[in-house]
Write a protein that holds these residues in place. Structure first.
Motif, PDB file in Angstrom:
ATOM      1  N   ILE A 146     -36.477  50.076  85.190  1.00  0.00           N
ATOM      2  CA  ILE A 146     -37.123  50.391  83.846  1.00  0.00           C
ATOM      3  C   ILE A 146     -38.562  51.257  83.230  1.00  0.00           C
ATOM      4  O   ILE A 146     -38.943  51.156  82.837  1.00  0.00           O
ATOM      5  CB  ILE A 146     -37.308  48.821  83.072  1.00  0.00           C
ATOM      6  CG1 ILE A 146     -35.637  48.767  82.918  1.00  0.00           C
ATOM      7  CG2 ILE A 146     -37.667  48.416  81.987  1.00  0.00           C
ATOM      8  CD1 ILE A 146     -35.212  47.048  82.784  1.00  0.00           C
ATOM      9  N   ASN A 197     -40.046  53.885  80.911  1.00  0.00           N
ATOM     10  CA  ASN A 197     -40.638  53.851  80.567  1.00  0.00           C
ATOM     11  C   ASN A 197     -41.590  54.947  80.685  1.00  0.00           C
ATOM     12  O   ASN A 197     -42.164  56.039  79.851  1.00  0.00           O
ATOM     13  CB  ASN A 197     -41.375  52.209  80.808  1.00  0.00           C
ATOM     14  CG  ASN A 197     -40.580  51.668  80.135  1.00  0.00           C
ATOM     15  OD1 ASN A 197     -40.183  51.832  79.069  1.00  0.00           O
ATOM     16  ND2 ASN A 197     -40.864  50.340  80.274  1.00  0.00           N
ATOM     17  N   ASP A 218     -32.281  42.001  86.401  1.00  0.00           N
ATOM     18  CA  ASP A 218     -33.778  42.071  85.931  1.00  0.00           C
ATOM     19  C   ASP A 218     -34.512  41.430  85.326  1.00  0.00           C
ATOM     20  O   ASP A 218     -33.516  40.135  84.479  1.00  0.00           O
ATOM     21  CB  ASP A 218     -33.603  43.667  84.536  1.00  0.00           C
ATOM     22  CG  ASP A 218     -34.299  43.646  83.773  1.00  0.00           C
ATOM     23  OD1 ASP A 218     -36.290  43.173  83.766  1.00  0.00           O
ATOM     24  OD2 ASP A 218     -34.472  43.761  82.739  1.00  0.00           O
ATOM     25  N   TRP A 276     -27.142  50.578  85.549  1.00  0.00           N
ATOM     26  CA  TRP A 276     -28.179  51.657  85.609  1.00  0.00           C
ATOM     27  C   TRP A 276     -27.543  51.477  83.658  1.00  0.00           C
ATOM     28  O   TRP A 276     -27.907  52.307  83.330  1.00  0.00           O
ATOM     29  CB  TRP A 276     -28.690  53.183  86.021  1.00  0.00           C
ATOM     30  CG  TRP A 276     -29.098  52.949  87.192  1.00  0.00           C
ATOM     31  CD1 TRP A 276     -29.234  51.628  87.770  1.00  0.00           C
ATOM     32  CD2 TRP A 276     -29.632  54.448  87.680  1.00  0.00           C
ATOM     33  NE1 TRP A 276     -29.856  52.474  89.273  1.00  0.00           N
ATOM     34  CE2 TRP A 276     -30.066  53.291  88.777  1.00  0.00           C
ATOM     35  CE3 TRP A 276     -29.983  55.350  87.879  1.00  0.00           C
ATOM     36  CZ2 TRP A 276     -30.504  54.397  90.016  1.00  0.00           C
ATOM     37  CZ3 TRP A 276     -30.267  55.925  88.698  1.00  0.00           C
ATOM     38  CH2 TRP A 276     -30.870  55.404  89.730  1.00  0.00           C
ATOM     39  N   ARG A 298     -28.708  50.209  80.920  1.00  0.00           N
ATOM     40  CA  ARG A 298     -29.510  49.726  80.426  1.00  0.00           C
ATOM     41  C   ARG A 298     -30.615  51.029  80.119  1.00  0.00           C
ATOM     42  O   ARG A 298     -31.698  50.665  79.395  1.00  0.00           O
ATOM     43  CB  ARG A 298     -29.657  48.418  79.646  1.00  0.00           C
ATOM     44  CG  ARG A 298     -28.777  47.189  80.001  1.00  0.00           C
ATOM     45  CD  ARG A 298     -29.154  45.579  79.777  1.00  0.00           C
ATOM     46  NE  ARG A 298     -27.829  45.199  79.607  1.00  0.00           N
ATOM     47  CZ  ARG A 298     -27.925  43.510  79.975  1.00  0.00           C
ATOM     48  NH1 ARG A 298     -29.497  43.178  79.953  1.00  0.00           N
ATOM     49  NH2 ARG A 298     -26.945  42.839  78.990  1.00  0.00           N
ATOM     50  N   LEU A 299     -30.374  51.769  80.679  1.00  0.00           N
ATOM     51  CA  LEU A 299     -32.243  52.011  81.277  1.00  0.00           C
ATOM     52  C   LEU A 299     -31.950  54.600  80.191  1.00  0.00           C
ATOM     53  O   LEU A 299     -30.612  54.340  79.716  1.00  0.00           O
ATOM     54  CB  LEU A 299     -32.060  53.129  82.772  1.00  0.00           C
ATOM     55  CG  LEU A 299     -32.098  52.582  84.167  1.00  0.00           C
ATOM     56  CD1 LEU A 299     -31.690  53.264  84.701  1.00  0.00           C
ATOM     57  CD2 LEU A 299     -33.130  51.376  84.284  1.00  0.00           C
TER      58      LEU A 299
END
Length: 429
Positions: free
Chosen positions: A164, A168, A287, A365, A367-368
Motif C-alpha cells: 500500500i 501510494n 493489513d 494484492w 486491493r492495491l
C-alpha cells in the motif's frame, strides 16, 4: 549503452541520480521491528500501451518533485548502536535509468507471472551494490518500446514500504507527472509502531512455528528449476470453491479469500507429497491500518503483519476443506490493535528467523490501486511482481464486481508445479 540479448533486447543508458526538487530532512529515519524483519528488495513492473516523446523527461522531473515528500527512499541503510537497521537520510537522489527495447510492449506477456530474464531487462540493479548497506533503497528504470508503450520497473527495499505504501508513492509520482496535486500526503512518524518498554507479549504465534522437513521437500528445490505459473478462477469456479469450503463444517459463510487460500494450501501440500505427520504452515499477510486506531491516513511504512495456521498434512488433506477455512478465518480474526502491538514487541525482542520449509505465504494484492497510476498516457494495462520468493503466493483481481475473477501466482520446483496443477484440477472437478 548496454545491450541484453534474447527475444527482447533492451539497451540501457547509464544511471543518473535524480535529486529532490526541494529541501528534505537530514538525520536518521526510524524503522519499526516490522520494517526491520524484511530487509530485501521488492521488484515490480508496470506496463503502459502508449507514451510521448518526452517520456523520460516527464518521469524524471516528476520523480524529483515526489521525492520531496518521499525523501526516505533516497537514504541508505545503516546500523545503529543497538544493532538495528535505520535509514541515514541523504538528498543524493535515486538512480534513474532510461532504456529502449527492440520490440512491442506486448512481447513481455503477463508480468504478474515473474520471468527472471524479463525482470533483469526491465528493472535496474545497481552493479556496484554488494549488500544491503551499499544498495540504493529505490531504483527506477523507464523502458520505451517500439510501439510507443513503456514499462516502469521499480526496485525498492521492503524495509521502506509495503504494497500500500509503495503504491501510494507510485500514484503520487503519477499525479506529479500530470501536474495534479498529491491526493495522499505520506505520514512518516514510524515511532507510532515502536516496541514497548517493557515488551508486552501475548502470543503464541503460529506464523513463527519452526517446521521440520520430514518429507524431504528441500530436495525438490535443490534438484529442479523454480518456475512461476498463474492459475485463473472465474466467478462460477469461485462460487463452487466457496460452497466446497462450507461442507461438513460449522461455518455458515466465508470470504472468497479464505476459501481460495484453503484450496491452494491443501493442493500445494499434496503437490509436495508431504507425509501425513508433516507439519505444514500457512502464513497470511494482513493489513492492519484500519484496525490500528493511532495510525494516521497516509502512513508510509509496513502496515502489515502475519498470522499463521499450522496443522499436519494429514489433517489438512484428509479433513473437509472447511477445516482449513475455519483455521484461516479464526487466524485473521485475531488481528486487533493489541495483537499488532504484541507482535511488534515479540519481533523486536526475539527477531525470529522465518524459514520457508513446509510454509506457504499468501499475500493478496487485490486491493492495491495500481489501476490509478496514470502518468499522463493512461492507466497501466499490466502490473506484477518482478520476482517471487519460493514460499510466496500472490492473489490478483481480474474482471469487475459483476464478473469477479481472480488469478493466483506462485513459484515452485517444476515437478511440484505439475503436481499442483493436477491437484487443483482434481479438487475443482
Amino acid at each position: 549503452m548496454a545491450a541484453d540479448g534474447g527475444i527482447m533486447s533492451v539497451r540501457k543508458s547509464a544511471a543518473v541520480m535524480v535529486r529532490p526538487d526541494g529541501e528534505t530532512p537530514n538525520g536518521f529515519y526510524y524503522l519499526s521491528s516490522l520494517d526491520q524483519a524484511i530487509p530485501f528488495t521488492i521488484k515490480t513492473i508496470y506496463a503502459f500501451n502508449r507514451s510521448g516523446d518526452d517520456l523520460g523527461d516527464v518521469m524524471r522531473k516528476a520523480l524529483a518533485k515526489v521525492l520531496v515528500h518521499y525523501y526516505p527512499l533516497m537514504g541508505r541503510m545503516v546500523v545503529n548502536s543497538q544493532g538495528e537497521f535505520i535509514v541515514e537520510l541523504t538528498n543524493k537522489g535515486v538512480p534513474f535509468v532510461e532504456a529502449v527495447a527492440n520490440c512491442n510492449v506486448n512481447v513481455i506477456g503477463d508480468v504478474r507471472v515473474p520471468n527472471p530474464d524479463t525482470t533483469r531487462k526491465l528493472v535496474y540493479d545497481d552493479p556496484a551494490s554488494t549488500n544491503i548497506f551499499d544498495a540504493p533503497l529505490l531504483t527506477v528504470q523507464v523502458t520505451k518500446f517500439r510501439c510507443g508503450g513503456f514499462t516502469l520497473g521499480i526496485g525498492v527495499n521492503h524495509c521502506l514500504t509495503d504494497g500500500i505504501s509503495g503504491m501510494n508513492f507510485v500514484n503520487s509520482w503519477a499525479e506529479m507527472a500530470r501536474a495534479a496535486p498529491i491526493s495522499s500526503i505520506p505520514f512518516h512518524d514510524r515511532t507510532l509502531l515502536k516496541t514497548r518498554v517493557p515488551p508486552q507479549i501475548s502470543g503464541p504465534y503460529d506464523d513463527v512455528v519452526d517446521v521440520i522437513d520430514s518429507s524431504n521437500m528441500e530436495s525438490y528445490y535443490q534438484k529442479e528449476e523454480l518456475i512461476s505459473r498463474s492459475f485463473h478462477f472465474n466467478s462460477k469456479m469461485l462460487e463452487k470453491i466457496k460452497k466446497m469450503a462450507l461442507v461438513e463444517g460449522n461455518l455458515k459463510n466465508c470470504s472468497t479469500f479464505a476459501a481460495l487460500s484453503a484450496l491452494i494450501w491443501r493442493a500445494r501440500s499434496k503437490a509436495f507429497n508431504m507425509k501425513p505427520h508433516q507439519l505444514t504452515k500457512l502464513r497470511i499477510m494482513v493489513d492492519f491500518r484500519q484496525k490500528f486506531k493511532g495510525l494516521p491516513e497516509g502512513f508510509f511504512g509496513n502496515g502489515v503483519t502475519t498470522v499463521g495456521c499450522v496443522c499436519t498434512s494429514g489433517e489438512l488433506t484428509e479433513k473437509p476443506m472447511s477445516f482449513a477455512v475455519e483455521k484461516i478465518k479464526n487466524a485473521i480474526a485475531t488481528v486487533t490493535e493489541e495483537y499488532v502491538r504484541s507482535k511488534i514487541d515479540f519481533v523486536g525482542l526475539y527477531k525470529p528467523q522465518l524459514t520457508s520449509v513446509g510454509t506457504l505465504v499468501i499475500s493478496s494484492w487485490t486491493r492495491l490501486a495500481y489501476g490509478c497510476s496514470d502518468f499522463g498516457w493512461g492507466d497501466p494495462t499490466n502490473f506484477g511482481c518482478g520476482d517471487l520468493a519460493r514460499e510466496l503466493c500472490v492473489m490478483f483481481n481480474e474482471g469487475d464486481d459483476k464478473n469477479k475473477r481472480m488469478a493466483v501466482v506462485l513459484a515452485l520446483p517444476e515437478s511440484v508445479m505439475d503436481n499442483l496443477e493436477k491437484a487443483l484440477d482434481e479438487m475443482c472437478a
